[in-house]
Motif scaffolding. Structure first.
Motif, PDB file in Angstrom:
ATOM      1  N   VAL A  17       0.820  -1.221   0.000  1.00 30.94           N
ATOM      2  CA  VAL A  17       0.000   0.000   0.000  1.00 30.94           C
ATOM      3  C   VAL A  17       0.854   1.271   0.000  1.00 30.94           C
ATOM      4  O   VAL A  17       0.481   2.256  -0.640  1.00 30.94           O
ATOM      5  N   ILE A  18       1.977   1.274   0.676  1.00 23.82           N
ATOM      6  CA  ILE A  18       2.795   2.494   0.756  1.00 23.82           C
ATOM      7  C   ILE A  18       3.259   2.967  -0.622  1.00 23.82           C
ATOM      8  O   ILE A  18       3.076   4.137  -0.957  1.00 23.82           O
ATOM      9  N   PRO A  19       3.846   2.105  -1.468  1.00 24.14           N
ATOM     10  CA  PRO A  19       4.220   2.610  -2.796  1.00 24.14           C
ATOM     11  C   PRO A  19       3.007   2.938  -3.664  1.00 24.14           C
ATOM     12  O   PRO A  19       3.114   3.712  -4.614  1.00 24.14           O
ATOM     13  N   ALA A  20       1.858   2.363  -3.351  1.00 22.20           N
ATOM     14  CA  ALA A  20       0.657   2.614  -4.137  1.00 22.20           C
ATOM     15  C   ALA A  20       0.108   4.022  -3.926  1.00 22.20           C
ATOM     16  O   ALA A  20      -0.821   4.428  -4.623  1.00 22.20           O
ATOM     17  N   THR A  21       0.667   4.772  -2.992  1.00 24.77           N
ATOM     18  CA  THR A  21       0.229   6.154  -2.815  1.00 24.77           C
ATOM     19  C   THR A  21       0.856   7.082  -3.853  1.00 24.77           C
ATOM     20  O   THR A  21       0.410   8.214  -4.008  1.00 24.77           O
TER      21      THR A  21
END
Length: 73
Positions: A17-21
């Motif tokens: 989820v973190i890189p998906a921001t």
């Protein structure tokens, strides 16, 4: 044991989820959502609710990001 497993699944989901921001990587949230739901179910089975709450926070982050990006971006 289920609580630890829920935390592990939550951490794996958080790594997705973190890189998906980042713009144009929002599609990665669709990969993380099933993992988060599995973590929620396992956390619900557990006698402790820490892992479940951790997965709920990650689900909130992913859902807000998908909403802001229109579901894809």
């Amino acid at each position: 044991m289920f609580n630890v497993l829920s935390y592990i699944i939550g951490i794996i989901s958080l790594v997705i989820v973190i890189p998906a921001t980042i713009p144009f990587l929002g599609w990665a949230n669709w990969i993380a959502l099933p993992l988060i739901v599995i973590g929620l179910i396992i956390g619900q089975i557990s006698s402790s609710d820490g892992g479940r709450n951790f997965c709920l926070v990650i689900l909130l982050i992913a859902a807000v990001r998908l909403t802001l990006g229109g579901g894809i971006f």
